[in-house]
Design a protein around this motif. Structure first.
Motif, PDB file in Angstrom:
ATOM      1  N   SER A   1       0.839  -1.193   0.000  1.00  0.00           N
ATOM      2  CA  SER A   1       0.000   0.000   0.000  1.00  0.00           C
ATOM      3  C   SER A   1       0.876   1.247   0.000  1.00  0.00           C
ATOM      4  O   SER A   1       1.737   1.417   0.868  1.00  0.00           O
ATOM      5  N   ARG A   2       0.663   2.112  -0.974  1.00  0.00           N
ATOM      6  CA  ARG A   2       1.471   3.333  -1.016  1.00  0.00           C
ATOM      7  C   ARG A   2       1.168   4.229   0.169  1.00  0.00           C
ATOM      8  O   ARG A   2       2.024   5.006   0.592  1.00  0.00           O
ATOM      9  N   TYR A   3      -0.028   4.111   0.752  1.00  0.00           N
ATOM     10  CA  TYR A   3      -0.350   4.898   1.941  1.00  0.00           C
ATOM     11  C   TYR A   3       0.406   4.369   3.157  1.00  0.00           C
ATOM     12  O   TYR A   3       0.765   5.144   4.059  1.00  0.00           O
ATOM     13  N   ALA A   4       0.657   3.065   3.185  1.00  0.00           N
ATOM     14  CA  ALA A   4       1.478   2.502   4.254  1.00  0.00           C
ATOM     15  C   ALA A   4       2.913   3.012   4.126  1.00  0.00           C
ATOM     16  O   ALA A   4       3.557   3.369   5.117  1.00  0.00           O
ATOM     17  N   ARG A   5       3.417   3.049   2.884  1.00  0.00           N
ATOM     18  CA  ARG A   5       4.765   3.582   2.660  1.00  0.00           C
ATOM     19  C   ARG A   5       4.814   5.069   3.018  1.00  0.00           C
ATOM     20  O   ARG A   5       5.801   5.548   3.587  1.00  0.00           O
ATOM     21  N   TRP A   6       3.767   5.786   2.671  1.00  0.00           N
ATOM     22  CA  TRP A   6       3.684   7.209   3.019  1.00  0.00           C
ATOM     23  C   TRP A   6       3.740   7.393   4.535  1.00  0.00           C
ATOM     24  O   TRP A   6       4.519   8.205   5.046  1.00  0.00           O
ATOM     25  N   GLY A   7       2.928   6.621   5.256  1.00  0.00           N
ATOM     26  CA  GLY A   7       2.892   6.758   6.712  1.00  0.00           C
ATOM     27  C   GLY A   7       4.206   6.392   7.366  1.00  0.00           C
ATOM     28  O   GLY A   7       4.705   7.122   8.241  1.00  0.00           O
ATOM     29  N   LEU A   8       4.809   5.286   6.930  1.00  0.00           N
ATOM     30  CA  LEU A   8       6.055   4.861   7.558  1.00  0.00           C
ATOM     31  C   LEU A   8       7.215   5.769   7.166  1.00  0.00           C
ATOM     32  O   LEU A   8       8.080   6.078   7.993  1.00  0.00           O
ATOM     33  N   SER A   9       7.229   6.229   5.916  1.00  0.00           N
ATOM     34  CA  SER A   9       8.294   7.148   5.509  1.00  0.00           C
ATOM     35  C   SER A   9       8.204   8.459   6.277  1.00  0.00           C
ATOM     36  O   SER A   9       9.219   9.051   6.638  1.00  0.00           O
ATOM     37  N   THR A  10       6.971   8.902   6.533  1.00  0.00           N
ATOM     38  CA  THR A  10       6.769  10.110   7.330  1.00  0.00           C
ATOM     39  C   THR A  10       7.294   9.915   8.744  1.00  0.00           C
ATOM     40  O   THR A  10       7.981  10.782   9.299  1.00  0.00           O
TER      41      THR A  10
ATOM     42  N   GLY B   1       5.724  13.491   1.242  1.00  0.00           N
ATOM     43  CA  GLY B   1       5.370  12.139   0.828  1.00  0.00           C
ATOM     44  C   GLY B   1       4.092  12.114   0.008  1.00  0.00           C
ATOM     45  O   GLY B   1       3.999  11.392  -0.997  1.00  0.00           O
ATOM     46  N   TYR B   2       3.120  12.917   0.425  1.00  0.00           N
ATOM     47  CA  TYR B   2       1.863  12.978  -0.326  1.00  0.00           C
ATOM     48  C   TYR B   2       2.087  13.585  -1.706  1.00  0.00           C
ATOM     49  O   TYR B   2       1.525  13.110  -2.705  1.00  0.00           O
ATOM     50  N   ARG B   3       2.941  14.611  -1.770  1.00  0.00           N
ATOM     51  CA  ARG B   3       3.250  15.230  -3.066  1.00  0.00           C
ATOM     52  C   ARG B   3       3.954  14.223  -3.976  1.00  0.00           C
ATOM     53  O   ARG B   3       3.689  14.174  -5.180  1.00  0.00           O
ATOM     54  N   TYR B   4       4.824  13.420  -3.393  1.00  0.00           N
ATOM     55  CA  TYR B   4       5.524  12.424  -4.208  1.00  0.00           C
ATOM     56  C   TYR B   4       4.544  11.379  -4.741  1.00  0.00           C
ATOM     57  O   TYR B   4       4.664  10.939  -5.889  1.00  0.00           O
ATOM     58  N   MET B   5       3.582  10.990  -3.927  1.00  0.00           N
ATOM     59  CA  MET B   5       2.572  10.044  -4.398  1.00  0.00           C
ATOM     60  C   MET B   5       1.769  10.629  -5.551  1.00  0.00           C
ATOM     61  O   MET B   5       1.373   9.924  -6.475  1.00  0.00           O
ATOM     62  N   GLN B   6       1.527  11.927  -5.501  1.00  0.00           N
ATOM     63  CA  GLN B   6       0.768  12.591  -6.563  1.00  0.00           C
ATOM     64  C   GLN B   6       1.568  12.712  -7.851  1.00  0.00           C
ATOM     65  O   GLN B   6       1.017  12.561  -8.943  1.00  0.00           O
TER      66      GLN B   6
END
Length: 219
Positions: free
Chosen positions: A147-156, A183-188
């Motif tokens: 999950s990219r949101y899991a990666r976002w949360g853990l990277s944060t 992290g959110y900008r990178y996902m976008q």
């Protein structure tokens, strides 16, 4: 080439071990020996950034275009400014009211240090951080964090954790907020340059408004 169950478990275990070693154990080790590492933080960061970049370039599954593409940049910079202008104004007001002795301290009292910081900070700090915590992290640990949101949360989380080396909770909290934004900008965007620019804007603002005092080593 597909992996059998045992090989897959081995790969997963190695990736988790690497993640914990690089993003948890290393920051705590640097914090523990901060008196010895205080003058070497930027070189260490740059070396790790180069190693992460080399690992990405050696990975055939990594889309190298993420390192330089600017697709829809105008749209993203507008989004960046829409977030930055009101919240930076509010933060500047908070610093002025709560910590007036810090407000614009570097530009007024240490102008040369402020100018030099703004010039070298994006190169020696922002670029390596974005390669490590966004580009490398989001790609490298896709297998163990689908999950990219899991990666976002853990990277944060680990981005904030890395800032423990500054020895204050303000740096950690600021970095958690910043890490979530970047992290959110990178996902976008899937674009390292776009996130580097946003990070540089926010970081330069922090050093200007007075919060840079929390983002330097005091031993």
């Amino acid at each position: 080439m597909s992996l059998d169950g045992n090989d897959l478990e081995c790969v997963v275990a190695k990736l988790w071990a690497e993640l914990i070693l690089l993003f948890v154990a290393l920051p705590f080790a640097v914090l523990y020996w901060i008196k010895h590492f205080a003058d070497w933080l930027m070189p260490i960061l740059c070396i790790i950034g180069v190693c992460c970049l080399a690992a990405l370039l050696a990975d055939k599954q990594f889309h190298r275009v993420r390192l330089w593409h600017w697709d829809d940049y105008k749209t993203h910079i507008k989004s960046t400014l829409k977030l930055f202008i009101p919240w930076s104004s509010l933060l500047a007001l908070v610093v002025y009211l709560v910590k007036p002795e810090l407000f614009l301290h570097w530009p007024i009292n240490q102008p040369w240090m402020w100018v030099v910081t703004l010039l070298i900070y994006p190169v020696v700090s922002v670029i390596p951080q974005e390669i490590i915590f966004r580009t490398f992290f989001f790609h490298r640990y896709k297998r163990i964090l689908p999950s990219r949101y899991a990666r976002w949360g853990l990277s944060t989380f680990v981005f904030g954790l890395a800032h423990l080396v500054y020895g204050n909770w303000v740096a950690v909290v600021i970095s958690w907020v910043g890490g979530a934004i970047f992290g959110y900008r990178y996902m976008q965007t899937n674009s390292t340059p776009v996130v580097v620019i946003e990070h540089a804007i926010w970081g330069s603002f922090l050093f200007t408004v007075g919060l840079g005092s929390y983002l330097v080593i005091s031993t």
